[in-house]
Enzyme design. Structure first.
Site, PDB file in Angstrom:
ATOM      1  N   CYS A  90       0.771  -1.053   0.116  1.00 20.33           N
ATOM      2  CA  CYS A  90      -0.099   0.015  -0.002  1.00 20.33           C
ATOM      3  C   CYS A  90       0.769   1.284  -0.018  1.00 20.33           C
ATOM      4  CB  CYS A  90      -1.004  -0.220   1.114  1.00 20.33           C
ATOM      5  SG  CYS A  90      -2.080   1.685   1.287  1.00 20.33           S
ATOM      6  N   CYS A 111      -0.324   4.177   2.070  1.00 15.29           N
ATOM      7  CA  CYS A 111      -0.162   3.840   3.628  1.00 15.29           C
ATOM      8  C   CYS A 111       1.239   4.115   4.142  1.00 15.29           C
ATOM      9  CB  CYS A 111      -0.567   2.374   3.894  1.00 15.29           C
ATOM     10  SG  CYS A 111      -2.098   1.721   3.432  1.00 15.29           S
ATOM     11  N   ASP A 112       2.117   3.723   3.144  1.00 18.88           N
ATOM     12  CA  ASP A 112       3.456   3.550   3.497  1.00 18.88           C
ATOM     13  C   ASP A 112       4.565   4.529   2.840  1.00 18.88           C
ATOM     14  OD1 ASP A 112       2.843   1.588   5.527  1.00 18.88           O
ATOM     15  OD2 ASP A 112       2.944   0.050   4.065  1.00 18.88           O
TER      16      ASP A 112
END
Length: 319
Positions: free
Chosen positions: A134, A137-138
């Protein structure tokens, strides 16, 4: 055979939020945690985009906090994975781990979608330590670093383009010379100066120094030559698979296998069955959107059970 008003299948932000809301509505939900209690967020490190946490929060901590909040209001949790369901009549029947059976007046499906993985050496061991599925997300954690995106579809192009906001260089690795991505997405990626390409190669191993990712080993499909691509992170973007096999075709799904819901509700094609989170969301796949849909599912269940007595739920759903 134990009977409940509401059974929730799956945890993660969707399942936990559904549990919180349905428990506060005195529906006493029973929640089955699945193979990965807490869902994919338990595999992540720090989460910085979930509202309410100025300095971020660790994924496992956020999930454990949500679970405790649901327990506080009376939700019951049991380990186990739903292996089959019978949705042909009420109450619905749920079989867990092929042996335990339960019945429920309403079901919330929050079983999520699993990221497809490469299945190569080092991949699973380095999830959360440089391997990610992701970018949203990261990506922030790879500011001014070099990263690799594996994949050739629209998702891979989108992830790679997004990562150029943070990374110093993004290398797209794909097993074929041709990409599966749409022409628009390909053009966008190819016009980005931060993106370079490693095409027609097969991934072999995620490299590390023992604690974090250092690169990706690939084999050139044309020459058979093995080479290492140095990188600080590897993002796997080869698609997701909604966890719906146990439904055995009893609920309508779209062409990608995601559960279809009605309008702006979480109602599925089976009256009394509701879906929340990544199992019905192929677009956003974020913790906060999953939590929001879990809230909606619990509220829909409450209205459904009230409407059961008033015989007006179907009218409401078809309005």
């Amino acid at each position: 055979m134990e009977h409940r008003k509401v059974i929730i299948l799956g945890t993660g932000p969707a399942g936990y939020t559904a549990a919180i809301y349905s428990a506060r509505a005195d529906l006493e939900p029973l929640v089955f945690e699945g193979d990965e209690p807490g869902g994919q967020l338990t595999l992540t490190t720090e989460i910085e985009n979930f509202p309410g946490f100025v300095d971020g929060i660790m994924g496992p901590e956020l999930m454990e906090t949500m679970k405790k909040q649901a327990q506080r209001f009376g939700a019951t949790f049991e380990r186990g994975r739903a292996t089959s369901v019978d949705l042909s009549k009420r109450p619905f029947r749920v079989t867990v781990d092929k042996e335990r059976e339960y019945t429920a007046d309403a079901l919330i499906l929050a079983t999520g979608a699993s990221a497809k993985m490469l299945g190569i050496e080092g991949e699973n061991e380095l999830i959360g330590r440089g391997v990610s599925t992701c970018a949203t997300c990261d990506g922030f954690f790879f500011r001014n670093k070099r990263v690799i995106v594996v994949g050739g579809g629209d998702s891979a192009m989108e992830e790679a383009t997004f990562l150029t906001k943070f990374a110093s260089e993004v290398v797209i690795v794909h097993r074929r010379e041709e990409l599966r991505a749409s022409k628009v997405m390909q053009a966008r990626a190819r016009s980005n100066d931060k993106i370079r390409w490693e095409l027609n190669v097969t991934t072999q191993k995620v490299l590390s120094d023992g604690t974090k990712v250092t690169g990706l080993r690939v084999v050139d499909n044309a020459t058979g030559e093995t080479r290492d691509i140095p990188a600080d992170g590897v993002f796997v973007a080869i698609g997701h698979r909604p966890n719906t096999d146990f439904l055995n075709g009893q609920v309508e799904v779209d062409e990608l296998g995601y559960i279809v819901t009605k309008g702006n509700t979480t109602a599925t094609s089976v009256e009394g069955v509701f879906a929340a989170g990544d199992v019905m969301d192929s677009r956003y796949r974020q913790a906060i959107t999953a939590a929001g849909s879990g809230c909606k599912a619990a509220m829909d269940v409450e209205k459904y059970l009230e409407g059961e007595m008033a015989h007006d739920w179907s009218v409401t759903m078809n309005a």
